[in-house]
Design a protein around this motif. Structure first.
Motif, short mmCIF file in Angstrom:
data_model
loop_
_atom_site.label_atom_id
_atom_site.label_comp_id
_atom_site.label_asym_id
_atom_site.label_seq_id
_atom_site.Cartn_x
_atom_site.Cartn_y
_atom_site.Cartn_z
N LYS A 135 0.65 -1.33 0.13
CA LYS A 135 0.09 0.44 -0.16
C LYS A 135 0.47 0.92 0.57
O LYS A 135 0.28 2.28 -0.51
CB LYS A 135 -0.83 0.38 1.60
CG LYS A 135 -1.67 -1.29 1.38
CD LYS A 135 -3.32 -1.34 0.73
CE LYS A 135 -4.02 -2.52 0.67
NZ LYS A 135 -3.34 -3.27 -0.25
N SER A 136 2.20 0.77 0.90
CA SER A 136 2.93 2.37 0.19
C SER A 136 3.85 1.91 -0.14
O SER A 136 5.13 1.24 -0.33
CB SER A 136 3.30 3.17 2.34
OG SER A 136 2.91 1.22 2.43
N PRO A 137 4.91 3.31 -0.33
CA PRO A 137 5.88 2.95 -0.88
C PRO A 137 7.42 2.59 0.08
O PRO A 137 6.84 2.75 1.10
CB PRO A 137 6.58 4.11 -1.12
CG PRO A 137 5.78 5.32 -1.42
CD PRO A 137 5.08 4.66 -0.46
N THR A 138 8.36 1.22 -0.96
CA THR A 138 8.88 0.62 0.67
C THR A 138 10.04 0.48 0.88
O THR A 138 10.99 -0.01 1.51
CB THR A 138 8.49 -1.34 0.46
OG1 THR A 138 8.80 -1.74 -1.03
CG2 THR A 138 7.06 -0.95 0.18
N GLY A 139 11.02 0.74 -0.12
CA GLY A 139 12.43 1.04 -0.14
C GLY A 139 12.97 0.41 -0.73
O GLY A 139 14.20 0.20 -1.34
N VAL A 140 12.26 -1.30 -1.08
CA VAL A 140 12.98 -2.37 -2.05
C VAL A 140 13.24 -1.90 -3.44
O VAL A 140 12.74 -1.00 -3.78
CB VAL A 140 11.75 -3.39 -2.13
CG1 VAL A 140 12.18 -4.28 -3.12
CG2 VAL A 140 11.69 -3.82 -0.62
N ASN B 110 4.91 5.67 -8.21
CA ASN B 110 5.70 5.26 -7.40
C ASN B 110 7.20 4.09 -7.55
O ASN B 110 7.92 4.24 -7.17
CB ASN B 110 5.14 5.03 -5.95
CG ASN B 110 3.99 5.96 -4.86
OD1 ASN B 110 5.01 7.15 -5.45
ND2 ASN B 110 3.18 5.65 -3.91
N ASN B 111 6.16 2.71 -8.11
CA ASN B 111 7.33 1.49 -8.60
C ASN B 111 8.11 2.79 -9.41
O ASN B 111 9.48 2.20 -9.31
CB ASN B 111 6.45 0.46 -9.00
CG ASN B 111 5.16 0.09 -8.73
OD1 ASN B 111 5.57 0.11 -7.29
ND2 ASN B 111 4.35 -0.61 -9.29
N ILE B 112 7.78 3.50 -10.48
CA ILE B 112 8.43 3.87 -10.82
C ILE B 112 9.40 4.43 -10.39
O ILE B 112 10.94 4.84 -11.26
CB ILE B 112 8.00 4.95 -12.08
CG1 ILE B 112 7.26 3.50 -13.00
CG2 ILE B 112 9.15 5.37 -13.63
CD1 ILE B 112 6.02 4.77 -13.82
N GLN B 113 9.22 5.29 -10.29
CA GLN B 113 10.85 6.74 -8.46
C GLN B 113 11.44 5.59 -8.60
O GLN B 113 12.86 5.72 -7.77
CB GLN B 113 9.38 7.20 -8.10
CG GLN B 113 10.66 8.31 -6.71
CD GLN B 113 9.81 9.05 -6.62
OE1 GLN B 113 8.28 8.89 -5.78
NE2 GLN B 113 10.32 10.07 -5.77
N GLN B 114 10.90 3.99 -7.35
CA GLN B 114 11.68 3.54 -6.93
C GLN B 114 13.00 2.33 -7.69
O GLN B 114 14.05 1.39 -7.34
CB GLN B 114 11.47 2.63 -5.74
CG GLN B 114 10.46 2.80 -4.69
CD GLN B 114 10.20 1.75 -4.03
OE1 GLN B 114 9.01 2.18 -3.00
NE2 GLN B 114 10.56 0.83 -3.58
N MET B 115 13.28 2.33 -9.16
CA MET B 115 13.31 1.69 -9.88
C MET B 115 15.22 2.47 -10.00
O MET B 115 15.34 3.60 -9.82
CB MET B 115 13.13 1.62 -11.93
CG MET B 115 11.48 0.81 -11.23
SD MET B 115 10.56 1.43 -13.27
CE MET B 115 12.09 1.35 -14.70
#
Ligand code: B12
Length: 298
Positions: free
Chosen positions: A215-220, A292-297
Motif C-alpha cells: 500500500k505504500s512505498p517500501t524502499g525495496v 511510486n514504482n517507477i520512482q523506486q526503479m
C-alpha cells in the motif's frame, strides 16, 4: 440424479479444451495441506496482506467454501512467455494483456454449467477465492511446486494462470507427480532481494508484492521492474519451452504500451492512465502506485 463420474469428468475436459485451457486435473477436496500456509502466516511472510490471514480456515478447509465439496478441478491457462516491452520499465508477463480474472471467470462459468447437467454444485475462482491453488494443482498432478514456489510443469514450465472449480461431484482423481527441481537453485540465487528460501516466498521481500500489493512505498530496490516480477521464472530451466504454445490474443500487450517508457508513463494524467490501462490488471493499482514504482526503479 445418477451420473457416471467418468462421464462428468470427460465433459469438463471437453469444455476446458474448447475454452482454451491447456490442462485439467482433479484433486480430492479433503487432501491434507499440512501446516505450510499456517507457518508462512505465523512467520509474517504475508506482509500486510491481512486477507490471507482472515481466510486461513477456508483455505485449509474447502468445505467452508462449498459445503459438500468432494473434488477440486484445477486448470491451467497459458500466458505470454516473452517480454513484450521494448523500452525501460518491465511488466510481468501475466499482466501484459487483459485482466485474467474477468477473462477466465467467464470460461469457468461455462464449466460450472456443464457440471450442473451432471447434478453438481460448483464454485469457481481464479486468484479470487480462498483456495490454495498451487497446492491443489500439484495434488491434481498438473506439475510440482518448484523452489520458486510456483507450479512447474515438465513440458510447459510455470508461465500459466491457475484456476479452480470446486464441485460436489466425486470425480476420478489424478496422481501427483514428483518434484524435478533436483539440485537446481537458480531461482533462489537470482532473486535480487533473496525473497526465496526453502521453497518459500517471503512477500516482505518479493518485488512482485512491492509493485502490486503493497500500500505504500517500501524502499525495496526494484531494478527495472515496474509492475510484478518474473526473475524467478526467467531463470528456471523448465521455462525453456519444449512445446509450442498458442497464447490467447487477449493476453498480449497492445502496441502503444509496449513502446511507452517508464519515464513517459510517469507523466500520464488520470484520464490517460484510465484509457491506456482500461481492462488491464495494472489499472487496479492506480496511477499513484505505478508512479511510486517507477520512482523506486534504479
Ligand atoms: C498471495 C499470492 C501472492 C503473494 C505471495 C507469494 C506467495 N508465494 O505466496 C505475492 C503478491 C508476492 C505473489 C506473487 C506472485 N504470484 Co501470486 N498468488 C498469491 C495467491 C493469492 C495466494 C498464494 C498463497 O496462498 N501463498 C501462501 C503460500 C504459503 O502458499 P503456497 O506458496 O501456494 O503454498 C501452498 C502449497 O503450495 C503447499 N506447499 C508449498 N510448499 C510446500 C512444501 C511442503 C513441504 C508442503 C507440505 C506443502 C507445501 O502449502 C501451501 C498451502 O496449501 C495465489 C492464488 C491462490 N488463491 O492460491 C496467487 C498465485 C500463486 N500467484 C501467481 C503468480 C503468477 C504470481 C507471480 C509470478 C506474479 C508476478 N509475475 O509478479 C509472483 C510470483 C512470486 C512467487 N515466487 O511466489 C499464480 C501462480 C501460477 C503458478 N504457475 O504457480 C497464482 C496461483 C495465481 C493464479 N491463479 O494464477 N502472489
Amino acid at each position: 440424479m445418477i451420473y457416471s463420474p467418468q462421464a462428468a469428468r470427460q465433459a469438463a475436459e471437453y469444455a476446458a479444451r474448447a475454452l482454451g485451457f491447456s490442462a485439467l486435473g482433479v484433486a480430492p477436496a479433503d487432501a491434507a495441506q499440512g501446516t505450510h500456509l499456517a507457518d508462512w502466516l505465523a512467520a509474517g511472510m504475508h506482509a500486510d496482506m491481512a486477507w490471507m490471514e482472515r481466510h486461513l480456515p477456508a483455505r485449509q478447509n474447502p468445505q467452508l467454501v462449498l459445503p459438500g465439496v468432494r473434488s477440486v478441478i484445477m486448470l491451467t491457462y497459458e500466458y505470454a512467455r516473452t517480454d513484450a516491452r521494448e523500452v525501460q520499465g518491465r511488466i510481468a508477463r501475466y499482466a501484459q494483456g487483459e485482466d485474467y480474472h474477468k477473462l477466465l471467470s467467464a470460461k469457468l462459468a461455462d464449466i460450472d454449467e456443464t457440471l450442473q447437467l451432471y447434478g453438481g454444485q460448483q464454485r469457481y475462482f481464479t486468484d479470487s477465492g480462498p483456495v490454495s491453488e498451487r497446492f491443489f494443482a500439484a495434488r491434481a498432478g498438473l506439475g510440482w511446486i518448484g523452489r520458486n514456489g510456483l507450479l512447474v510443469r515438465p513440458k510447459m514450465g510455470s508461465y500459466c494462470f491457475l484456476a479452480c472449480v470446486l464441485t460436489t461431484l466425486d470425480l476420478p482423481y489424478d496422481t501427483p507427480m514428483s518434484n524435478h527441481c533436483g539440485k537446481c537453485h537458480r531461482c533462489e540465487q537470482a532473486c535480487p532481494t533473496a525473497a526465496l528460501q526453502n521453497g518459500c516466498c517471503d512477500a516482505r521481500k518479493c518485488i512482485s508484492f512491492h509493485t502490486i500489493e503493497s500500500k505504500s512505498p517500501t524502499g525495496v530496490v526494484l531494478g527495472d521492474r515496474m509492475y510484478g516480477c518474473d526473475i524467478c521464472q526467467e531463470v528456471c530451466p523448465w521455462n525453456t519451452p519444449q512445446q509450442e504454445t498458442e497464447i490467447d490474443p487477449h493476453l498480449l500487450m497492445t502496441a502503444p504500451l509496449s513502446r511507452l517508457s517508464a519515464q513517459y508513463l510517469r507523466t500520464l494524467s488520470d484520464d490517460e492512465f484510465e484509457r491506456l490501462f482500461a481492462g488491464s490488471p495494472i489499472r487496479r493499482i492506480g496511477l499513484r502506485h505505478l508512479c511510486n514504482n517507477i520512482q523506486q526503479m534504479s
